[in-house]
Design an enzyme around this catalytic site. Structure first.
Site, PDB file in Angstrom:
ATOM      1  NE  ARG A  75      -3.555   0.323   2.615  1.00 29.18           N
ATOM      2  CZ  ARG A  75      -3.570   0.616   4.400  1.00 29.18           C
ATOM      3  NH1 ARG A  75      -3.366  -1.126   5.127  1.00 29.18           N
ATOM      4  NH2 ARG A  75      -3.660   1.332   4.828  1.00 29.18           N
ATOM      5  CB  ILE A 112      -2.199   6.338   6.484  1.00 29.67           C
ATOM      6  CG1 ILE A 112      -2.806   4.586   5.612  1.00 29.67           C
ATOM      7  CG2 ILE A 112      -2.689   6.229   8.066  1.00 29.67           C
ATOM      8  CD1 ILE A 112      -1.986   3.389   6.587  1.00 29.67           C
ATOM      9  CG  HIS A 128       5.358   8.000   7.290  1.00 30.42           C
ATOM     10  ND1 HIS A 128       4.655   7.529   6.175  1.00 30.42           N
ATOM     11  CD2 HIS A 128       5.716   9.546   7.407  1.00 30.42           C
ATOM     12  CE1 HIS A 128       3.807   8.428   5.417  1.00 30.42           C
ATOM     13  NE2 HIS A 128       4.754   9.580   6.032  1.00 30.42           N
ATOM     14  CB  CYS A 170      14.371   1.118  15.741  1.00 30.46           C
ATOM     15  SG  CYS A 170      14.705   2.364  16.153  1.00 30.46           S
ATOM     16  CB  SER A 212     -17.998   2.631   5.014  1.00 26.32           C
ATOM     17  OG  SER A 212     -17.589   1.998   6.048  1.00 26.32           O
ATOM     18  CG  ASN A 236     -20.403   7.649   0.957  1.00 30.85           C
ATOM     19  OD1 ASN A 236     -20.226   6.550  -0.419  1.00 30.85           O
ATOM     20  ND2 ASN A 236     -19.574   6.879   1.946  1.00 30.85           N
TER      21      ASN A 236
HETATM   22  C1  BJW Z   1     -16.937   7.367  -2.711  1.00 29.95           C
HETATM   23  C2  BJW Z   1     -16.521   7.149  -3.543  1.00 29.95           C
HETATM   24  C3  BJW Z   1     -15.969   8.463  -3.885  1.00 29.95           C
HETATM   25  C4  BJW Z   1     -16.320   5.090  -2.827  1.00 29.95           C
HETATM   26  N1  BJW Z   1     -16.507   9.520  -3.452  1.00 29.95           N
HETATM   27  N2  BJW Z   1     -16.954   7.599  -1.613  1.00 29.95           N
HETATM   28  C5  BJW Z   1     -17.888  -4.284  17.540  1.00 29.95           C
HETATM   29  C6  BJW Z   1     -18.396  -3.323  17.215  1.00 29.95           C
HETATM   30  C7  BJW Z   1     -18.591  -2.385  17.349  1.00 29.95           C
HETATM   31  C8  BJW Z   1     -17.120  -1.887  17.870  1.00 29.95           C
HETATM   32  C9  BJW Z   1     -15.768  -2.882  17.341  1.00 29.95           C
HETATM   33  C10 BJW Z   1     -16.487  -3.994  17.329  1.00 29.95           C
HETATM   34  N3  BJW Z   1     -15.192  -5.055  17.259  1.00 29.95           N
HETATM   35  C11 BJW Z   1     -14.150  -4.493  17.566  1.00 29.95           C
HETATM   36  C12 BJW Z   1     -14.660  -2.788  17.987  1.00 29.95           C
HETATM   37  C13 BJW Z   1     -13.569  -1.539  17.442  1.00 29.95           C
HETATM   38  C14 BJW Z   1     -13.112  -1.420  16.394  1.00 29.95           C
HETATM   39  C15 BJW Z   1     -14.516  -0.845  14.815  1.00 29.95           C
HETATM   40  O1  BJW Z   1     -14.619  -0.413  14.705  1.00 29.95           O
HETATM   41  N4  BJW Z   1     -14.349  -3.098  14.462  1.00 29.95           N
HETATM   42  C16 BJW Z   1     -15.907  -1.923  13.005  1.00 29.95           C
HETATM   43  C17 BJW Z   1     -15.319  -3.128  12.498  1.00 29.95           C
HETATM   44  C18 BJW Z   1     -16.895  -2.932  13.580  1.00 29.95           C
HETATM   45  N5  BJW Z   1     -12.276   0.034  16.184  1.00 29.95           N
HETATM   46  C19 BJW Z   1     -10.872  -0.248  16.594  1.00 29.95           C
HETATM   47  O2  BJW Z   1     -10.442  -1.419  16.828  1.00 29.95           O
HETATM   48  C20 BJW Z   1     -10.678   1.007  16.929  1.00 29.95           C
HETATM   49  N6  BJW Z   1     -10.012   1.325  18.756  1.00 29.95           N
HETATM   50  C21 BJW Z   1     -10.675   1.135  19.433  1.00 29.95           C
HETATM   51  O3  BJW Z   1     -12.308   1.123  19.410  1.00 29.95           O
HETATM   52  O4  BJW Z   1     -10.187   0.849  20.489  1.00 29.95           O
HETATM   53  C22 BJW Z   1     -11.353   0.629  21.430  1.00 29.95           C
HETATM   54  C23 BJW Z   1     -10.664  -0.533  22.051  1.00 29.95           C
HETATM   55  C24 BJW Z   1     -10.256  -0.973  22.410  1.00 29.95           C
HETATM   56  C25 BJW Z   1      -9.623  -2.658  22.775  1.00 29.95           C
HETATM   57  C26 BJW Z   1     -10.405  -3.832  21.993  1.00 29.95           C
HETATM   58  C27 BJW Z   1     -11.754  -2.185  21.508  1.00 29.95           C
HETATM   59  C28 BJW Z   1     -11.137  -1.214  21.103  1.00 29.95           C
HETATM   60  C29 BJW Z   1      -9.309   1.568  16.054  1.00 29.95           C
HETATM   61  C30 BJW Z   1     -10.041   1.437  14.262  1.00 29.95           C
HETATM   62  C31 BJW Z   1      -8.457   1.464  13.374  1.00 29.95           C
HETATM   63  C32 BJW Z   1      -9.587   0.868  12.707  1.00 29.95           C
HETATM   64  N7  BJW Z   1      -8.309   1.190  11.941  1.00 29.95           N
HETATM   65  C33 BJW Z   1      -8.200   1.301  10.247  1.00 29.95           C
HETATM   66  C34 BJW Z   1      -6.586   0.660   9.487  1.00 29.95           C
HETATM   67  C35 BJW Z   1      -6.069   2.006   9.816  1.00 29.95           C
HETATM   68  C36 BJW Z   1      -4.865   1.200   9.696  1.00 29.95           C
HETATM   69  C37 BJW Z   1      -4.377   1.492   7.875  1.00 29.95           C
HETATM   70  O5  BJW Z   1      -4.929   1.876   7.192  1.00 29.95           O
HETATM   71  O6  BJW Z   1      -3.340   0.199   7.666  1.00 29.95           O
HETATM   72  O7  BJW Z   1      -8.630   1.943   9.563  1.00 29.95           O
HETATM   73  S1  BJW Z   1      -9.963  -0.232   9.635  1.00 29.95           S
HETATM   74  C38 BJW Z   1      -9.640   1.091   8.216  1.00 29.95           C
HETATM   75  O8  BJW Z   1     -10.970   1.404   8.493  1.00 29.95           O
HETATM   76  C39 BJW Z   1      -8.510   2.205   8.381  1.00 29.95           C
HETATM   77  C40 BJW Z   1      -9.839   3.480   7.582  1.00 29.95           C
HETATM   78  O9  BJW Z   1      -9.617   4.256   8.296  1.00 29.95           O
HETATM   79  C41 BJW Z   1     -11.218   3.183   8.560  1.00 29.95           C
HETATM   80  C42 BJW Z   1     -12.394   3.240   7.968  1.00 29.95           C
HETATM   81  O10 BJW Z   1     -12.425   2.460   6.963  1.00 29.95           O
HETATM   82  P1  BJW Z   1     -13.419   4.001   5.546  1.00 29.95           P
HETATM   83  O11 BJW Z   1     -11.767   4.992   5.261  1.00 29.95           O
HETATM   84  O12 BJW Z   1     -14.831   4.479   6.307  1.00 29.95           O
HETATM   85  O13 BJW Z   1     -13.342   2.804   4.062  1.00 29.95           O
HETATM   86  P2  BJW Z   1     -14.416   2.185   3.876  1.00 29.95           P
HETATM   87  O14 BJW Z   1     -13.705   1.699   2.789  1.00 29.95           O
HETATM   88  O15 BJW Z   1     -14.783   1.355   4.558  1.00 29.95           O
HETATM   89  O16 BJW Z   1     -15.322   2.716   3.043  1.00 29.95           O
HETATM   90  C43 BJW Z   1     -15.084   3.328   1.560  1.00 29.95           C
HETATM   91  C44 BJW Z   1     -16.706   4.787   1.337  1.00 29.95           C
HETATM   92  O17 BJW Z   1     -16.372   5.619   1.072  1.00 29.95           O
HETATM   93  C45 BJW Z   1     -17.034   3.174   1.088  1.00 29.95           C
HETATM   94  O18 BJW Z   1     -19.051   4.108   1.695  1.00 29.95           O
HETATM   95  C46 BJW Z   1     -17.989   4.135  -0.296  1.00 29.95           C
HETATM   96  O19 BJW Z   1     -18.958   4.409  -0.635  1.00 29.95           O
HETATM   97  C47 BJW Z   1     -16.863   5.399  -0.773  1.00 29.95           C
HETATM   98  N8  BJW Z   1     -16.860   5.932  -1.677  1.00 29.95           N
HETATM   99  N9  BJW Z   1     -15.582   6.028  -3.708  1.00 29.95           N
HETATM  100  C48 BJW Z   1     -17.104   9.394  -2.349  1.00 29.95           C
HETATM  101  N10 BJW Z   1     -15.926   8.589  -5.174  1.00 29.95           N
HETATM  102 ZN    ZN Z   2      13.868   1.921  19.100  1.00 34.82          ZN
END
Ligand code: BJW
Ligand code: ZN
Length: 283
Positions: A75, A112, A128, A170, A212, A236
Site C-alpha cells: 500500500r 494514511i 510513518h 529502528c 463507510s 458518498n
Molecule cells: C466514495 C467514493 C467516491 C468510494 N466518492 N465516496 C464490534 C462492534 C463495534 C465496534 C467494535 C467491534 N469490534 C471491535 C470494535 C472496535 C473497532 C471497530 O470499530 N470495528 C468495526 C469493524 C466494527 N474499532 C477499533 O478497534 C478502534 N479502536 C478502538 O475502538 O479502541 C478501543 C478498543 C480497544 C480494545 C478493544 C476494542 C476496542 C480502532 C480502529 C482503527 C481502524 N483502523 C483502520 C486501519 C488503519 C491502518 C491502515 O490504513 O492500515 O482504519 S481500519 C480501516 O477502516 C481504516 C479506515 O480508516 C477505516 C474506515 O474505513 P473507511 O475510510 O470508511 O473506508 P471504507 O472502505 O470502509 O469505505 C469507503 C467509503 O467511501 C464507502 O462508503 C464508499 O461508498 C465510499 N466511496 N468511492 C465518495 N469516489
Molecule cells: Zn528503537
C-alpha cells in the site's frame, strides 16, 4: 438527477457553509478512490484473501509480522504513485478561504495515504513508523522501506516469510519497527482524541466524505454532532449508517461534488457545472 450550484439542496448547503464559523470535515478512503487508491471495503478492498480487520491488528503483526509488513509495503508503494484529486484540492481551497476570513476549517482524516498533505491541507499528523522496542517515531519515505521488501507484497502472489531481522528496523536501536497507524483494538492517541473532541464540540457544520461509517470511534462522530443540532452533510457514492442522521446527503463522487459544494458563493462559483447527482435533505 442532473444538478449544479443552483440545485436547492446544494444552494442550501452552500448558504450554511458561507455562514459557518467552524467547519469540521471527516474523510475516509472514498475521497482517495478517484486518485486510484483502493478503499478498504468493496471492490479492491481485499489484499490477497485478507481484509483490514485480518491484518490491521497488533495480534496479526505479532503472529505474521512479515505478512503484515508486505501488506503495508504494497500500500505504501502504491500511494507513492497516486496524486491528489479534485476533492482534496477543493478542501485545500476552502481551508485557505476560511483562514483568510478568520474562520476555522479542520480536516480529520482516517486515511494514511498522505494525499491531503500533498494537496496542501495543513494540520495533518503524518508519521510513518514506530519502533516496537524504544518507541522512536520516524517519518520514513524510503522506497522500498527495506531491501527484503523489494518487489514483495503483490496482491496475487504468496512468498516466503521474511525473517524479522530483515524487516524494517529502528534507526535508533535496531529493533523491529511497525507502521505508526491505529490498528483495530488500539485506541487513538490521547492528544489526537483530545483535539478531535474539541473540534466536534466547536464545529457548526460537519461534512462527512467517503467513509463507510462502520469503524469506531470515527463512525460515531456524525451522530454526536447531529445530537448538538449542528447540520451534518454526507458525500458518498452510496448510503451509509450516517445517512439517516445527516441533514444533507449528496450522492456522488467526492472529486466531482466537493468542488461544487465548497466553491465560493460569489463571482467564481462554477454555477453551470452539471453533475450526475441525487440529493436529499432530512428534517
Ligand atoms: C466514495 C467514493 C467516491 C468510494 N466518492 N465516496 C464490534 C462492534 C463495534 C465496534 C467494535 C467491534 N469490534 C471491535 C470494535 C472496535 C473497532 C471497530 O470499530 N470495528 C468495526 C469493524 C466494527 N474499532 C477499533 O478497534 C478502534 N479502536 C478502538 O475502538 O479502541 C478501543 C478498543 C480497544 C480494545 C478493544 C476494542 C476496542 C480502532 C480502529 C482503527 C481502524 N483502523 C483502520 C486501519 C488503519 C491502518 C491502515 O490504513 O492500515 O482504519 S481500519 C480501516 O477502516 C481504516 C479506515 O480508516 C477505516 C474506515 O474505513 P473507511 O475510510 O470508511 O473506508 P471504507 O472502505 O470502509 O469505505 C469507503 C467509503 O467511501 C464507502 O462508503 C464508499 O461508498 C465510499 N466511496 N468511492 C465518495 N469516489
Ligand atoms: Zn528503537
Amino acid at each position: 438527477m442532473a444538478t449544479n450550484t443552483s440545485d436547492p439542496k446544494i444552494a442550501e448547503f452552500r448558504e450554511l457553509l458561507s455562514k459557518a464559523r467552524s467547519v469540521l470535515v471527516l474523510t475516509g478512503a472514498g475521497i482517495s478512490a478517484e486518485s486510484g487508491v483502493p478503499t478498504f471495503r468493496g471492490e479492491g478492498g481485499l489484499w490477497r484473501q485478507f481484509n483490514a480487520t485480518d491484518l490491521a491488528t497488533p495480534s496479526a503483526f505479532a503472529r505474521s509480522t512479515s505478512l503484515v509488513w508486505e501488506f503495508y509495503h504494497y500500500r505504501r508503494e502504491l500511494v507513492r504513485t497516486k496524486e491528489p484529486n479534485k476533492g482534496h484540492l477543493a478542501l485545500v481551497e476552502a481551508e485557505e478561504r476560511f483562514e483568510k476570513e478568520g474562520k476555522h476549517f479542520f480536516i480529520l482524516t482516517q486515511n494514511i495515504d498522505g494525499l491531503h498533505r500533498r494537496a496542501g491541507s495543513r494540520n495533518l499528523l503524518e508519521i510513518h513508523v514506530r519502533c516496537t522496542s524504544c518507541g522512536f517515531i520516524e517519518e520514513n519515505n524510503d522506497s522500498p522501506i527495506c531491501e527484503a521488501l523489494r518487489n514483495r507484497g503483490l496482491p496475487n502472489e504468496t512468498a516466503a516469510e521474511i525473517p524479522l531481522k530483515d524487516l524494517p528496523s529502528c534507526r535508533q536501536c535496531g529493533s523491529l519497527v511497525r507502521p505508526h497507524v491505529v490498528w483495530f483494538e488500539e485506541c487513538l492517541w490521547p492528544d489526537v482524541l483530545k483535539k478531535i473532541n474539541e473540534e466536534i464540540a466547536q464545529c457548526d457544520l460537519f461534512l462527512v466524505v467517503g467513509t463507510s461509517g462502520i469503524v469506531y470511534p470515527a463512525a460515531g462522530y456524525a451522530s454526536v454532532v447531529a445530537a448538538r443540532k449542528v447540520p451534518v452533510a454526507e458525500v458518498n457514492i452510496e448510503k451509509t449508517p450516517a445517512t439517516s442522521t445527516s441533514t444533507f446527503y449528496f450522492e456522488g463522487p467526492s472529486g466531482e461534488l466537493l468542488p461544487v459544494l465548497l466553491a465560493p458563493i460569489k463571482n467564481d462559483a462554477p454555477s453551470n457545472k452539471t453533475l450526475p447527482l441525487k440529493t436529499k435533505t432530512r428534517k
